[in-house]
Write an enzyme that holds these catalytic residues in place. Sequence first.
Site, PDB file in Angstrom:
ATOM      1  N   ARG A  96      -7.549   2.524  -2.570  1.00 28.21           N
ATOM      2  CA  ARG A  96      -8.634   2.381  -1.633  1.00 28.21           C
ATOM      3  C   ARG A  96      -9.226   3.833  -1.291  1.00 28.21           C
ATOM      4  O   ARG A  96      -8.443   4.751  -1.477  1.00 28.21           O
ATOM      5  CB  ARG A  96      -7.466   1.891  -0.285  1.00 28.21           C
ATOM      6  CG  ARG A  96      -8.655   1.599   1.010  1.00 28.21           C
ATOM      7  CD  ARG A  96      -7.743   0.840   2.090  1.00 28.21           C
ATOM      8  NE  ARG A  96      -8.662  -0.159   2.828  1.00 28.21           N
ATOM      9  CZ  ARG A  96      -8.696  -0.411   3.955  1.00 28.21           C
ATOM     10  NH1 ARG A  96      -7.705   0.311   4.815  1.00 28.21           N
ATOM     11  NH2 ARG A  96      -9.706  -1.104   4.445  1.00 28.21           N
ATOM     12  N   TYR A 122      -5.230  10.879   4.107  1.00 30.52           N
ATOM     13  CA  TYR A 122      -3.785  11.057   3.714  1.00 30.52           C
ATOM     14  C   TYR A 122      -3.981  11.593   2.391  1.00 30.52           C
ATOM     15  O   TYR A 122      -4.850  12.154   1.983  1.00 30.52           O
ATOM     16  CB  TYR A 122      -3.003   9.574   3.605  1.00 30.52           C
ATOM     17  CG  TYR A 122      -2.918   8.879   4.958  1.00 30.52           C
ATOM     18  CD1 TYR A 122      -2.417   9.556   6.067  1.00 30.52           C
ATOM     19  CD2 TYR A 122      -3.713   8.120   5.158  1.00 30.52           C
ATOM     20  CE1 TYR A 122      -2.428   9.057   7.228  1.00 30.52           C
ATOM     21  CE2 TYR A 122      -4.080   7.383   6.868  1.00 30.52           C
ATOM     22  CZ  TYR A 122      -3.315   8.188   7.586  1.00 30.52           C
ATOM     23  OH  TYR A 122      -3.360   7.683   8.851  1.00 30.52           O
ATOM     24  N   GLN A 126       0.937  -1.160  -0.074  1.00 31.88           N
ATOM     25  CA  GLN A 126       0.094  -0.014  -0.087  1.00 31.88           C
ATOM     26  C   GLN A 126       1.026   1.271   0.004  1.00 31.88           C
ATOM     27  O   GLN A 126       1.484   1.403   0.891  1.00 31.88           O
ATOM     28  CB  GLN A 126      -0.939   0.172   1.272  1.00 31.88           C
ATOM     29  CG  GLN A 126      -1.873   1.288   1.049  1.00 31.88           C
ATOM     30  CD  GLN A 126      -2.868   1.530   2.294  1.00 31.88           C
ATOM     31  OE1 GLN A 126      -2.305   1.757   3.652  1.00 31.88           O
ATOM     32  NE2 GLN A 126      -4.153   1.564   2.048  1.00 31.88           N
ATOM     33  N   GLY A 148      -9.053  -6.498   8.915  1.00 27.74           N
ATOM     34  CA  GLY A 148      -8.007  -5.813   9.695  1.00 27.74           C
ATOM     35  C   GLY A 148      -7.598  -6.579  10.993  1.00 27.74           C
ATOM     36  O   GLY A 148      -6.561  -7.425  11.191  1.00 27.74           O
TER      37      GLY A 148
HETATM   38  C1  LIG Z   1      -3.353  -0.781  13.811  1.00 31.36           C
HETATM   39  C2  LIG Z   1      -4.172  -0.338  12.404  1.00 31.36           C
HETATM   40  C3  LIG Z   1      -3.436   0.072  11.549  1.00 31.36           C
HETATM   41  C4  LIG Z   1      -4.087   0.707  10.263  1.00 31.36           C
HETATM   42  N1  LIG Z   1      -3.370   1.158   9.348  1.00 31.36           N
HETATM   43  C5  LIG Z   1      -3.865   1.362   8.008  1.00 31.36           C
HETATM   44  C6  LIG Z   1      -3.156   1.551   7.056  1.00 31.36           C
HETATM   45  O1  LIG Z   1      -1.799   1.889   6.829  1.00 31.36           O
HETATM   46  N2  LIG Z   1      -3.836   1.744   5.936  1.00 31.36           N
HETATM   47  C7  LIG Z   1      -5.158   1.866   5.705  1.00 31.36           C
HETATM   48  O2  LIG Z   1      -5.601   1.942   4.537  1.00 31.36           O
HETATM   49  N3  LIG Z   1      -6.050   1.369   6.715  1.00 31.36           N
HETATM   50  C8  LIG Z   1      -5.277   1.009   7.769  1.00 31.36           C
HETATM   51  N4  LIG Z   1      -6.078   0.665   8.927  1.00 31.36           N
HETATM   52  C9  LIG Z   1      -7.646   0.274   8.626  1.00 31.36           C
HETATM   53  C10 LIG Z   1      -7.925  -1.208   8.263  1.00 31.36           C
HETATM   54  O3  LIG Z   1      -6.943  -1.276   7.113  1.00 31.36           O
HETATM   55  C11 LIG Z   1      -9.122  -1.715   8.438  1.00 31.36           C
HETATM   56  O4  LIG Z   1     -10.010  -0.757   7.371  1.00 31.36           O
HETATM   57  C12 LIG Z   1      -9.940  -1.348   9.649  1.00 31.36           C
HETATM   58  O5  LIG Z   1      -9.120  -1.888  10.608  1.00 31.36           O
HETATM   59  C13 LIG Z   1     -11.168  -1.926   9.800  1.00 31.36           C
HETATM   60  O6  LIG Z   1     -11.329  -3.500   9.419  1.00 31.36           O
HETATM   61  P1  LIG Z   1     -11.316  -4.313  10.691  1.00 31.36           P
HETATM   62  O7  LIG Z   1     -12.665  -4.261  11.271  1.00 31.36           O
HETATM   63  O8  LIG Z   1     -11.394  -5.770  10.070  1.00 31.36           O
HETATM   64  O9  LIG Z   1     -10.344  -4.226  11.531  1.00 31.36           O
HETATM   65  C14 LIG Z   1      -5.510   0.599  10.072  1.00 31.36           C
HETATM   66  C15 LIG Z   1      -6.303  -0.319  10.918  1.00 31.36           C
HETATM   67  C16 LIG Z   1      -5.511  -0.760  12.343  1.00 31.36           C
HETATM   68  C17 LIG Z   1      -6.497  -1.315  13.301  1.00 31.36           C
END
Ligand SMILES: Cc1cc2nc3c(=O)[nH]c(=O)nc-3n(C[C@H](O)[C@H](O)[C@H](O)COP(=O)(O)O)c2cc1C
Length: 386
Positions: A258, A180, A98, A348
């Site tokens: 995304r 971002y 990414q 995630g």
């Molecule tokens: C610790 C953490 C770091 C994340 N870093 C990013 C990132 O670098 N880029 C991004 O697009 N989303 C990031 N997210 C969002 C996740 O990709 C995801 O959309 C979010 O956790 C919701 O999905 P989930 O309910 O399955 O956790 C992050 C989420 C968490 C919890």
Amino acid sequence: MTATLFTPATLGKLQLKNRVVMAPMTRSRATGNVPNALMEKYYGLRAAAGLIITEGTSPSPNGLGYARIPGLFSSEQVAGWRKVTDAVHGAGGKIFVQLMHTGRVSHPANMSREARILAPSALAAPGEMWTDSSGMQPFPVPTTMSDDDIATTIGEYATACKNAIDAGFDGVELHGANGYLIDQFLNTATNQRTDKWGSGPDTVREAAVREGTPATASPSDGNQLLHRGGSVENRIRFAVEVAKAAAAQIGAERIGMRISPYGVFNGAVPDPKMDALYLRLVEELNAVGLAYIHVVDHSSMGAPEVSPELKAKIRASFKGKYILSGGYDAVRANADLDAQKGDLVAFGRPFISNPDLVTKLQSSAALTPPDMSTFYTPGEKGYTDY
Ligand SMILES: Cc1cc2nc3c(=O)[nH]c(=O)nc-3n(C[C@H](O)[C@H](O)[C@H](O)COP(=O)(O)O)c2cc1C
């Protein structure tokens, strides 16, 4: 019968062994902004996913706004990532990087001395961010990007795409979500430019088309039009130009984007043109031929829900694959796949604490809950010890 989530899928020219995607997650283990052996282990352990999307990785020294996030612009970073992709491929997985340029979501204490904090407009993000040297610090006011800065930055994305292939990645996800840099151009809270990259007043033509009035509409409508969210064409231009440059470099079939319509992270705000904006962006991404669109819905994390109508419209008009994300478990994932709401499902937080997530989802085994206190801390605790 195998549940849909565990059936193979194609993505561009790739064959994925299942429809489980590991969502991109910043984990801040890349000390010195270079991928290391710990990261190699972390990603290698999760290679049972049909596709891994890495943590946000900067195409430029100017995009390394957070502490300990990796880059993809130096030969050292390419060599570090090569070990990660070898580990994932060796374990039978596929991996995209990414590309995340943090733009205004940056602090000088996290960055090299030469780095510049750039954004569409000189508007500081609300609140504070973590720095290793001085703890929590208010966001600085970014420098408004000049035309040259914009051209240079688009070039950095393209070079990072080439580097991604050199590092062994199967493809690249452009991070156009969550406030971002790309999203900073899309959103009216961060983009107040009046040039061709800007969200300033609608062009007369755009207003005329929408209102069904003659194209000679009076410019005195300006304020009212600005209030309506400004020019959609101009706001999407940066996202589209980055996608085009990336596709020219490595082929559109290896690129996804995304997006986070109605997201509120990092100071983003909704506006009356959001639906029109994202539908127009999707049309342009169709023209470029991107392999997938990855739609963020952070309602599971307390953000406003993205309307099901908009998601359905994006799904209907986008020609590539659609990755669902946000708060999924196996039951909901299969239901949404079977209802044709998407082709792949990103997980995630469950992947943080369950390296064997695919097996556990398949056998309906209980999941280990993640420890939030170690999401962004250095070292193996909460990273490779689950
Ligand atoms: C610790 C953490 C770091 C994340 N870093 C990013 C990132 O670098 N880029 C991004 O697009 N989303 C990031 N997210 C969002 C996740 O990709 C995801 O959309 C979010 O956790 C919701 O999905 P989930 O309910 O399955 O956790 C992050 C989420 C968490 C919890």
